[in-house]
Write a protein that holds these residues in place. Structure first.
Motif, PDB file in Angstrom:
ATOM      1  N   MET A  90       0.812  -1.209   0.000  1.00 35.61           N
ATOM      2  CA  MET A  90       0.000   0.000   0.000  1.00 35.61           C
ATOM      3  C   MET A  90       0.847   1.260   0.000  1.00 35.61           C
ATOM      4  O   MET A  90       0.572   2.208  -0.748  1.00 35.61           O
ATOM      5  N   ARG A  91       1.900   1.273   0.813  1.00 41.55           N
ATOM      6  CA  ARG A  91       2.690   2.497   0.951  1.00 41.55           C
ATOM      7  C   ARG A  91       3.468   2.846  -0.319  1.00 41.55           C
ATOM      8  O   ARG A  91       3.375   3.972  -0.787  1.00 41.55           O
ATOM      9  N   PRO A  92       4.220   1.898  -0.907  1.00 42.77           N
ATOM     10  CA  PRO A  92       4.853   2.261  -2.184  1.00 42.77           C
ATOM     11  C   PRO A  92       3.830   2.526  -3.282  1.00 42.77           C
ATOM     12  O   PRO A  92       4.059   3.365  -4.161  1.00 42.77           O
ATOM     13  N   GLY A  93       2.699   1.809  -3.233  1.00 42.88           N
ATOM     14  CA  GLY A  93       1.646   2.087  -4.200  1.00 42.88           C
ATOM     15  C   GLY A  93       1.151   3.520  -4.085  1.00 42.88           C
ATOM     16  O   GLY A  93       0.939   4.208  -5.099  1.00 42.88           O
ATOM     17  N   LEU A  94       0.994   3.989  -2.863  1.00 42.01           N
ATOM     18  CA  LEU A  94       0.597   5.380  -2.643  1.00 42.01           C
ATOM     19  C   LEU A  94       1.673   6.344  -3.134  1.00 42.01           C
ATOM     20  O   LEU A  94       1.359   7.395  -3.702  1.00 42.01           O
ATOM     21  N   VAL A  95       2.934   5.994  -2.894  1.00 39.54           N
ATOM     22  CA  VAL A  95       4.024   6.842  -3.378  1.00 39.54           C
ATOM     23  C   VAL A  95       3.920   7.002  -4.897  1.00 39.54           C
ATOM     24  O   VAL A  95       4.000   8.113  -5.431  1.00 39.54           O
ATOM     25  N   PHE A  96       3.710   5.893  -5.600  1.00 33.10           N
ATOM     26  CA  PHE A  96       3.639   5.961  -7.061  1.00 33.10           C
ATOM     27  C   PHE A  96       2.399   6.717  -7.535  1.00 33.10           C
ATOM     28  O   PHE A  96       2.470   7.493  -8.490  1.00 33.10           O
ATOM     29  N   LEU A  97       1.260   6.498  -6.872  1.00 33.91           N
ATOM     30  CA  LEU A  97       0.033   7.188  -7.284  1.00 33.91           C
ATOM     31  C   LEU A  97       0.145   8.694  -7.060  1.00 33.91           C
ATOM     32  O   LEU A  97      -0.208   9.496  -7.931  1.00 33.91           O
ATOM     33  N   VAL A  98       0.638   9.087  -5.877  1.00 29.60           N
ATOM     34  CA  VAL A  98       0.793  10.515  -5.598  1.00 29.60           C
ATOM     35  C   VAL A  98       1.882  11.109  -6.495  1.00 29.60           C
ATOM     36  O   VAL A  98       1.750  12.232  -6.990  1.00 29.60           O
ATOM     37  N   SER A  99       2.942  10.346  -6.723  1.00 30.24           N
ATOM     38  CA  SER A  99       4.014  10.826  -7.598  1.00 30.24           C
ATOM     39  C   SER A  99       3.469  11.143  -8.991  1.00 30.24           C
ATOM     40  O   SER A  99       3.750  12.209  -9.559  1.00 30.24           O
ATOM     41  N   ARG A 100       2.692  10.232  -9.521  1.00 35.87           N
ATOM     42  CA  ARG A 100       2.180  10.431 -10.876  1.00 35.87           C
ATOM     43  C   ARG A 100       1.091  11.497 -10.922  1.00 35.87           C
ATOM     44  O   ARG A 100       1.004  12.272 -11.880  1.00 35.87           O
ATOM     45  N   ALA A 101       0.255  11.563  -9.881  1.00 36.82           N
ATOM     46  CA  ALA A 101      -0.793  12.585  -9.849  1.00 36.82           C
ATOM     47  C   ALA A 101      -0.195  13.991  -9.742  1.00 36.82           C
ATOM     48  O   ALA A 101      -0.628  14.923 -10.432  1.00 36.82           O
ATOM     49  N   THR A 102       0.822  14.136  -8.897  1.00 36.45           N
ATOM     50  CA  THR A 102       1.449  15.454  -8.741  1.00 36.45           C
ATOM     51  C   THR A 102       2.396  15.770  -9.892  1.00 36.45           C
ATOM     52  O   THR A 102       2.598  16.932 -10.232  1.00 36.45           O
ATOM     53  N   ALA A 103       2.980  14.731 -10.509  1.00 37.69           N
ATOM     54  CA  ALA A 103       3.819  14.958 -11.684  1.00 37.69           C
ATOM     55  C   ALA A 103       2.995  15.567 -12.815  1.00 37.69           C
ATOM     56  O   ALA A 103       3.465  16.459 -13.536  1.00 37.69           O
ATOM     57  N   GLU A 104       1.765  15.083 -12.964  1.00 31.61           N
ATOM     58  CA  GLU A 104       0.864  15.675 -13.955  1.00 31.61           C
ATOM     59  C   GLU A 104       0.634  17.155 -13.662  1.00 31.61           C
ATOM     60  O   GLU A 104       0.636  17.993 -14.557  1.00 31.61           O
ATOM     61  N   LEU A 105       0.439  17.449 -12.373  1.00 28.48           N
ATOM     62  CA  LEU A 105       0.213  18.835 -11.969  1.00 28.48           C
ATOM     63  C   LEU A 105       1.427  19.704 -12.282  1.00 28.48           C
ATOM     64  O   LEU A 105       1.294  20.878 -12.651  1.00 28.48           O
ATOM     65  N   ALA A 106       2.619  19.128 -12.144  1.00 27.91           N
ATOM     66  CA  ALA A 106       3.856  19.878 -12.372  1.00 27.91           C
ATOM     67  C   ALA A 106       4.311  19.840 -13.828  1.00 27.91           C
ATOM     68  O   ALA A 106       5.308  20.482 -14.174  1.00 27.91           O
ATOM     69  N   GLY A 107       3.605  19.061 -14.653  1.00 29.29           N
ATOM     70  CA  GLY A 107       3.976  18.989 -16.060  1.00 29.29           C
ATOM     71  C   GLY A 107       5.109  18.026 -16.361  1.00 29.29           C
ATOM     72  O   GLY A 107       5.705  18.084 -17.443  1.00 29.29           O
ATOM     73  N   LEU A 108       5.417  17.108 -15.418  1.00 26.98           N
ATOM     74  CA  LEU A 108       6.456  16.110 -15.653  1.00 26.98           C
ATOM     75  C   LEU A 108       5.901  14.969 -16.500  1.00 26.98           C
ATOM     76  O   LEU A 108       4.773  14.519 -16.282  1.00 26.98           O
ATOM     77  N   MET A 109       6.681  14.486 -17.432  1.00 29.06           N
ATOM     78  CA  MET A 109       6.228  13.419 -18.316  1.00 29.06           C
ATOM     79  C   MET A 109       6.448  12.034 -17.712  1.00 29.06           C
ATOM     80  O   MET A 109       5.762  11.087 -18.071  1.00 29.06           O
ATOM     81  N   GLU A 110       7.412  11.906 -16.799  1.00 30.93           N
ATOM     82  CA  GLU A 110       7.755  10.605 -16.239  1.00 30.93           C
ATOM     83  C   GLU A 110       8.235  10.778 -14.804  1.00 30.93           C
ATOM     84  O   GLU A 110       8.621  11.872 -14.394  1.00 30.93           O
ATOM     85  N   LEU A 111       8.183   9.683 -14.050  1.00 33.93           N
ATOM     86  CA  LEU A 111       8.671   9.728 -12.677  1.00 33.93           C
ATOM     87  C   LEU A 111      10.182   9.889 -12.670  1.00 33.93           C
ATOM     88  O   LEU A 111      10.887   9.447 -13.572  1.00 33.93           O
ATOM     89  N   THR A 112      10.674  10.504 -11.598  1.00 38.03           N
ATOM     90  CA  THR A 112      12.110  10.688 -11.443  1.00 38.03           C
ATOM     91  C   THR A 112      12.716   9.498 -10.698  1.00 38.03           C
ATOM     92  O   THR A 112      12.007   8.681 -10.105  1.00 38.03           O
ATOM     93  N   THR A 113      14.027   9.415 -10.730  1.00 42.79           N
ATOM     94  CA  THR A 113      14.731   8.393  -9.957  1.00 42.79           C
ATOM     95  C   THR A 113      14.431   8.547  -8.471  1.00 42.79           C
ATOM     96  O   THR A 113      14.312   7.560  -7.736  1.00 42.79           O
ATOM     97  N   GLU A 114      14.284   9.796  -8.020  1.00 46.21           N
ATOM     98  CA  GLU A 114      13.964  10.061  -6.606  1.00 46.21           C
ATOM     99  C   GLU A 114      12.606   9.488  -6.221  1.00 46.21           C
ATOM    100  O   GLU A 114      12.445   8.943  -5.120  1.00 46.21           O
ATOM    101  N   HIS A 115      11.618   9.618  -7.094  1.00 50.60           N
ATOM    102  CA  HIS A 115      10.305   9.027  -6.812  1.00 50.60           C
ATOM    103  C   HIS A 115      10.429   7.525  -6.556  1.00 50.60           C
ATOM    104  O   HIS A 115       9.865   6.995  -5.588  1.00 50.60           O
TER     105      HIS A 115
END
Length: 419
Positions: free
Chosen positions: A141-166
């Protein structure tokens, strides 16, 4: 059971969850329709009131704001808006974690592969322990949440892909969580976790403690190499919170004077702190504005608290086979959770049983019955729903997307466990 309403699109404003008190289920179902219901009740949310018109099964529920139009209920929803919901429970399938995380399935598969190789790289014993830990049917659940929030906020920031940090953050979070579970099982002398033997049961306490220590250390090393001071402070605080939570729990066993605030603080330390750090850290690496990262922190905190309350309810309502551990095990060990704290207000006999530390045969079963009769389960369900409503409000800063919808469904999946 209460029925709830969600995903009501009002132009750009969305009120995701309102507990309306009608019907048999607490979970929101379907899209809105125009069929209205009968009889009414009022609920207060976000500084305003909504009047809910009751409906029969298969009809819908109409919510009418009662405050003046200059006062918004939730992020811009005010008096001028009238909302209608379809609550036909036949149209909604149960939510599964597999479906929730489908949009980040590739991310989670990569994470699983990396975890096994990372934890087992140093020692063959750790390879066996890692296979036991990460192959034990965990929800991720926790890494799944990390990925979901990462991708949802990446869209908000205009990022096309997740970063290595994510991606590294997701691994760090899961290692910290798993290390805490290994140590918890040692402290609680638990021999089962998710229906399987625990690491210390299979390999001994020494190996279990060292495996947990190694994962904490490895997570800390990866964290330092992220070279983001804000995230380092955030995650480091979580490890401190784990210890604080264990100390608070150990110092309040069989204490019938423990308050709901005490319980929520301990639950924050032991569960919600890590979830909140997960979601905020993901947003930080997306480089979104501060107000969004703070909302993601609040989302994680409220979701984490709701999950903990639901877990504590299930300790009373599910069988040993369903739980993967003996039913009522927390109470038997003197750990008083929300259902017990609520029931103590109405059941004086319950205090006597607990303070005797279940010395008489059958006293644990009697205590469990008292928790149920004292409405401890019902009131704990209300608390879990309250935190769920707060979590859904926190998500409204995110743009509409499949990732945000999955986050919303995560909140509802949790409530569905006690439906």
């Amino acid at each position: 059971m209460m029925t709830s309403c969600r995903n009501i699109d009002l132009g750009t404003s969305v009120l995701d969850l309102i507990a309306c008190g009608c019907g048999r289920r607490q979970l929101p179902l379907g899209n809105f329709s125009k069929t209205l219901c009968k009889a009414s009740s009022t609920r207060s949310y976000g500084g305003g009131n909504l009047v809910f018109l009751r409906r029969d099964i298969g009809e819908s529920c109409k919510a009418v704001p009662t405050k003046s139009k200059d006062i918004s209920l939730v992020n811009g929803i005010g008096q001028a808006k009238t909302v209608s919901f379809d609550l036909r429970q036949e149209s909604k399938q149960p939510i599964s974690l597999a479906n929730l995380f489908e949009v980040v399935a590739d991310d989670l598969q990569t994470l699983n592969d990396n975890l096994l190789s990372t934890v087992g790289a140093e020692n063959p014993v750790l390879i066996s322990a890692a296979e036991q830990i990460f192959g034990a049917g965990g929800k991720r659940m926790r890494p799944g949440l990390v990925f979901l929030v990462s991708r949802a906020t990446a869209e908000l920031a205009g990022l096309m892909e997740l970063t290595t940090e994510h991606r590294r953050l997701a691994e760090i979070i899961e290692m910290i969580h798993t290390a805490s579970l290994i140590h918890d099982d040692v402290l609680d002398e638990s021999d089962m976790r998710r229906g399987k033997e625990t690491v210390h049961e299979l390999f001994g306490t020494r190996v279990a403690v060292l495996a947990g220590d190694f994962m904490f250390a490895q997570a800390s090393w990866y964290l330092a190499n992220l070279e983001n001071l804000e995230v380092i402070k955030l995650i480091s605080q979580v490890i401190k919170d784990f210890a604080s939570g264990e100390i608070k729990q150990a110092s309040s066993l069989f204490d019938c004077d423990v308050t709901l605030d005490d319980y929520l603080l301990k639950s924050y330390y032991k569960t919600a702190s890590l979830v909140a750090a997960s979601t905020k850290g993901a947003a930080i690496f997306s480089r979104v504005e501060t107000h969004v990262t703070e909302q993601m922190y609040e989302f994680g905190k409220n979701l984490g608290l709701s999950f903990q309350v639901v877990d504590d309810i299930l300790d009373f309502t599910q069988s040993t086979e369903q739980l993967g551990k003996p039913a009522g095990s927390d109470l038997a060990k003197g750990n008083l959770t929300a259902p017990v704290i609520f029931a103590l207000e109405k059941e004086p006999r319950l205090r006597e049983i607990i303070e005797s530390e279940f010395c008489e045969e059958g006293s644990l079963e009697e205590a469990i019955e008292a928790v149920i009769e004292g409405e401890g389960i019902r009131r704990a369900q209300e608390l879990a729903r309250e935190k769920a409503v707060d979590a859904l409000k926190n998500l409204q800063c995110l743009p509409r997307s499949g990732f945000r919808s999955a986050l919303e469904d995560m909140v509802l999946y949790n409530l569905e466990r006690i439906d």
